[in-house]
Design an enzyme around this catalytic site. Structure first.
Site, PDB file in Angstrom:
ATOM      1  N   HIS A  59      -6.557  12.357  -1.157  1.00 51.63           N
ATOM      2  CA  HIS A  59      -5.264  11.705  -0.848  1.00 51.63           C
ATOM      3  C   HIS A  59      -4.253  13.004  -0.532  1.00 51.63           C
ATOM      4  O   HIS A  59      -4.410  14.047  -1.395  1.00 51.63           O
ATOM      5  CB  HIS A  59      -4.692  11.081  -2.351  1.00 51.63           C
ATOM      6  CG  HIS A  59      -5.348   9.792  -2.498  1.00 51.63           C
ATOM      7  ND1 HIS A  59      -5.826   9.317  -3.800  1.00 51.63           N
ATOM      8  CD2 HIS A  59      -5.731   8.772  -1.642  1.00 51.63           C
ATOM      9  CE1 HIS A  59      -6.646   8.101  -3.787  1.00 51.63           C
ATOM     10  NE2 HIS A  59      -6.441   7.734  -2.446  1.00 51.63           N
ATOM     11  N   GLU A 102      -2.042  15.119  -2.902  1.00 47.19           N
ATOM     12  CA  GLU A 102      -2.376  15.626  -4.171  1.00 47.19           C
ATOM     13  C   GLU A 102      -2.495  17.057  -3.888  1.00 47.19           C
ATOM     14  O   GLU A 102      -3.990  17.556  -3.813  1.00 47.19           O
ATOM     15  CB  GLU A 102      -3.317  14.880  -4.606  1.00 47.19           C
ATOM     16  CG  GLU A 102      -3.301  13.295  -5.043  1.00 47.19           C
ATOM     17  CD  GLU A 102      -4.083  12.419  -5.082  1.00 47.19           C
ATOM     18  OE1 GLU A 102      -5.417  12.825  -5.434  1.00 47.19           O
ATOM     19  OE2 GLU A 102      -3.792  11.118  -5.303  1.00 47.19           O
ATOM     20  N   ARG A 133       0.019   9.871   1.749  1.00 53.54           N
ATOM     21  CA  ARG A 133      -1.140   9.851   0.960  1.00 53.54           C
ATOM     22  C   ARG A 133      -2.338   9.520   1.684  1.00 53.54           C
ATOM     23  O   ARG A 133      -3.327   9.764   1.607  1.00 53.54           O
ATOM     24  CB  ARG A 133      -1.001   8.541  -0.240  1.00 53.54           C
ATOM     25  CG  ARG A 133      -1.991   8.212  -0.688  1.00 53.54           C
ATOM     26  CD  ARG A 133      -1.615   6.758  -1.604  1.00 53.54           C
ATOM     27  NE  ARG A 133      -2.859   6.047  -2.074  1.00 53.54           N
ATOM     28  CZ  ARG A 133      -3.502   6.349  -3.048  1.00 53.54           C
ATOM     29  NH1 ARG A 133      -2.829   7.174  -3.802  1.00 53.54           N
ATOM     30  NH2 ARG A 133      -4.471   5.500  -3.517  1.00 53.54           N
ATOM     31  N   HIS A 145      -9.034  14.776  -7.636  1.00 54.44           N
ATOM     32  CA  HIS A 145      -7.707  14.191  -7.365  1.00 54.44           C
ATOM     33  C   HIS A 145      -6.516  14.474  -8.202  1.00 54.44           C
ATOM     34  O   HIS A 145      -7.123  15.554  -9.160  1.00 54.44           O
ATOM     35  CB  HIS A 145      -7.949  12.721  -7.568  1.00 54.44           C
ATOM     36  CG  HIS A 145      -8.612  11.803  -6.550  1.00 54.44           C
ATOM     37  ND1 HIS A 145      -8.350  11.052  -5.608  1.00 54.44           N
ATOM     38  CD2 HIS A 145     -10.205  11.799  -6.234  1.00 54.44           C
ATOM     39  CE1 HIS A 145      -9.347  10.808  -4.787  1.00 54.44           C
ATOM     40  NE2 HIS A 145     -10.553  11.045  -5.430  1.00 54.44           N
ATOM     41  N   GLU A 187      -9.068  13.637 -12.139  1.00 55.68           N
ATOM     42  CA  GLU A 187      -7.487  13.567 -12.069  1.00 55.68           C
ATOM     43  C   GLU A 187      -7.095  14.899 -12.714  1.00 55.68           C
ATOM     44  O   GLU A 187      -6.863  14.770 -14.019  1.00 55.68           O
ATOM     45  CB  GLU A 187      -6.946  12.014 -12.521  1.00 55.68           C
ATOM     46  CG  GLU A 187      -7.642  10.941 -11.789  1.00 55.68           C
ATOM     47  CD  GLU A 187      -6.861  10.625 -10.503  1.00 55.68           C
ATOM     48  OE1 GLU A 187      -5.970  11.422 -10.140  1.00 55.68           O
ATOM     49  OE2 GLU A 187      -7.523   9.770  -9.904  1.00 55.68           O
TER      50      GLU A 187
END
Length: 416
Positions: A175, A178, A233, A303, A377
């Site tokens: 993405h 990020e 994104r 991510h 994440e």
């Protein structure tokens, strides 16, 4: 009709203009069905950007909802929120200021730095120089080009061997917005090379296994976030007949494709693409992993944000066949990460730990036969969201290294 035209013009302006003066990021806390309905109505009636979860369709009661609201809509949103009595707070008062504060290490230098958010040209130069200056431990391979023609280069780290070695695949930057993710892949390469020979675990890993690193997956999107729209994104692919650009590469893998948590609307941030692997970047990576699936024993994808360590499944609420082992490894890795700065991660299957999302790379790799398949994440939990300041790159990468090394050591001892 005038309202539709206005909304259309606003959408175009938002897409072209990277300035966010006066925009705010709200955290909403829906606890009633009416709250969920209100959030979805807001998404339908105005141009709001969902940070977490990634689309209005994924909103349910009792989950925090982070949304970026353009200044144009603030009065309307504030009125509706107060009328609904939904608990909410403002995470970011002025998004433009937050974008500017992100680079809190001072002016961006031309040279590559491991504690800066490097643009694509800088990353590409770094890929070439680091490969040529460490030829005994690293080689590079172009696995194809992006939609806009940029080369996708994989760095292969490991002691040279005459026989094929088992491997771990690590990618960053699926993405575009990020930014902490590509920063980690660069950090990982630096650490692997600089500690080989002195750190027993890294030395053992690179002697016995290879690590394939894709520093930036969604290169076109990443470049666009540096030049045009910091909040972009998706990929940057175009299809005749549609004004909407790109698809979500992490909804484009052939794993429950375009079912739960993915959108068939080309304008959505979670657009699944026109078919599995319709995005050339996804096809290039999938082809590489398929070609090397006999040796790839772990797949790690990085991510942000939320501080989670996820594993399959995200496209289904069913538990993976290796659920207990995957959870045990994730919890061990999270504990290793926490040992440095006390940063807490939550571990579990994607669908139940965060939200359902079909077409993800980790589910696809797992179903292909790559048993140890994980999604990180990274920091934080919403204070900065996608705009984690550069001053947090070093601690974030240091603690994440501990988790990645934990998983790698486990895989090394549990080859299958």
């Amino acid at each position: 009709m005038k309202v539709l035209v206005l909304l259309g013009l606003v959408a175009v302006a938002l897409a072209q203009n990277s300035h966010f003066e006066g925009d705010k990021v709200f955290r909403l806390k829906p606890v009633l069905d009416e709250h969920v309905t209100l959030i979805k109505e807001l998404a339908d009636s105005m141009e709001v950007d969902f940070w977490r979860p990634e689309s209005p369709q994924l909103v349910t009661i009792d989950i925090d909802v982070d949304i970026h609201v353009p200044a144009l809509y603030l009065d309307m949103v504030s009125t509706k929120l107060h009328q609904s009595d939904m608990e909410h707070e403002i995470l970011i008062e002025d998004l433009e200021e937050a974008v500017n504060r992100e680079r809190d290490s001072g002016p961006t230098p031309r040279a590559h730095s491991y504690t800066r958010y490097n643009n694509w040209n800088t990353v590409q130069s770094w890929i070439n120089s680091i490969a040529s200056s460490n030829a005994n431990l690293i080689s590079k391979q172009v696995i194809g080009n992006t939609y806009e023609g940029r080369p996708m280069t994989i760095l292969k780290l490991g002691k040279k061997s005459s026989v094929a070695k088992n491997a771990i695949f690590l990618d960053c930057g699926i993405h575009a917005r990020e930014w902490i993710s590509p920063a980690f892949c660069q950090w990982f390469v630096k650490e692997a090379l600089s500690t080989y020979g002195s750190d027993a675990q890294m030395t053992s890993l690179l002697n016995q296994m290879d690590v394939y690193v894709l520093p930036v997956f969604n290169i076109d999107g990443y470049d666009y976030t540096h030049k045009s729209n910091r909040m972009w994104r998706k990929t940057r692919s175009r299809k005749s007949g549609s004004n909407c650009v790109g698809a979500d590469p992490n909804r484009n893998f052939n794993a429950g494709w375009c079912t739960l948590g993915a959108s068939s609307n080309p304008c959505s941030d979670t657009f699944c693409g026109y078919s599995p692997e319709s995005e050339i970047e996804v096809k290039n990576v999938a082809d590489f992993i398929r070609r090397n699936k006999a040796v790839i024993k772990a797949y790690l994808t990085i991510h942000s944000y939320s501080q989670l360590l996820l594993f399959p499944y995200s496209y289904s609420y069913s538990l993976a066949a290796h659920h207990s082992e995957l959870l045990k490894v994730a919890e061990g890795a999270s504990s290793a990460l926490r040992s440095l700065y006390g940063t807490r991660y939550t571990s579990g299957p994607g669908a139940t730990t965060i939200y359902p999302a079909a077409g993800g790379s980790d589910d696809w790799a797992y179903d292909l036969g790559v048993k140890y398949s994980y999604t990180f994440e990274l920091r934080d939990t919403g204070r900065y969201g996608f705009l984690l300041p550069e001053s947090q790159i070093k601690p974030t990468c240091e603690e994440t290294m501990l988790a990645v090394k934990y998983i790698a050591a486990y895989v090394q001892k549990n080859l299958y």
